[in-house]
Design a protein around this motif. Structure first.
Motif, PDB file in Angstrom:
ATOM      1  N   SER A  42       0.214  -1.262   0.864  1.00 57.21           N
ATOM      2  CA  SER A  42       1.384  -1.343  -0.004  1.00 57.21           C
ATOM      3  C   SER A  42       1.745   0.052  -0.463  1.00 57.21           C
ATOM      4  O   SER A  42       0.878   0.852  -0.819  1.00 57.21           O
ATOM      5  CB  SER A  42       1.087  -2.220  -1.221  1.00 57.21           C
ATOM      6  N   ASN A  55       5.600  -3.258   1.776  1.00 57.98           N
ATOM      7  CA  ASN A  55       4.407  -3.306   2.618  1.00 57.98           C
ATOM      8  C   ASN A  55       4.627  -2.609   3.953  1.00 57.98           C
ATOM      9  O   ASN A  55       5.695  -2.694   4.546  1.00 57.98           O
ATOM     10  CB  ASN A  55       3.972  -4.749   2.870  1.00 57.98           C
ATOM     11  N   ASP A 101      -0.416   4.877  -0.487  1.00 58.24           N
ATOM     12  CA  ASP A 101      -0.776   3.498  -0.809  1.00 58.24           C
ATOM     13  C   ASP A 101      -1.207   3.361  -2.266  1.00 58.24           C
ATOM     14  O   ASP A 101      -1.220   4.343  -3.016  1.00 58.24           O
ATOM     15  CB  ASP A 101      -1.840   2.956   0.165  1.00 58.24           C
ATOM     16  N   THR A 102      -1.527   2.146  -2.679  1.00 58.59           N
ATOM     17  CA  THR A 102      -1.843   1.881  -4.088  1.00 58.59           C
ATOM     18  C   THR A 102      -3.131   2.559  -4.547  1.00 58.59           C
ATOM     19  O   THR A 102      -3.369   2.668  -5.741  1.00 58.59           O
ATOM     20  CB  THR A 102      -1.928   0.363  -4.358  1.00 58.59           C
TER      21      THR A 102
END
Length: 125
Positions: A42, A55, A101-102
């Motif tokens: 994500s 995503n 990304d996260t």
């Protein structure tokens, strides 16, 4: 806005190596590339993706030599794609992209904004 059949017919079919090596030449062009999903990530802040579609799939060719980041912009027939699935992505070339990304890991590779997908028949069984 183009119907699925028209969109798919308008895509230039290319292999992972050609797409990887010539990503900027395919920018904003309709392409079709068959890739194997390695991981889904994500986008932490949405900067590099569409706000509605945060995503990405980290994908590669079967030998895992060429990596491509596929943005999940699927218009219809949304399915739960899993690592190991071999998928033909139909979409627009995004050139080289960088996604954080996260966990704030940075991923850089040629990108595709996927509009439609077809799951490889062997994976669907």
């Amino acid at each position: 806005s183009m119907p699925r059949e028209e969109y798919i017919a308008a895509c230039e079919i290319t292999d992972a190596e050609t797409y990887y090596r010539m990503a900027d030449a395919y920018r904003d062009q309709k392409v079709a590339v068959t890739l194997t999903i390695r991981e889904m990530i994500s986008d932490a802040d949405g900067v590099y993706s569409h706000a509605r579609y945060p995503n990405y799939y980290i994908c590669s060719n079967e030998a895992q030599t060429f990596t491509v980041l596929v943005c999940d912009c699927i218009r219809e027939d949304r399915m739960n794609l899993l690592p190991g699935d071999t998928v033909t992505f139909y979409g627009e070339g995004a050139g080289n992209v960088t996604v954080t990304d996260t966990q704030y890991n940075t991923h850089s590779a040629p990108g595709i904004n996927a509009a439609f997908v077809v799951l490889n028949e062997e994976d669907a069984s």
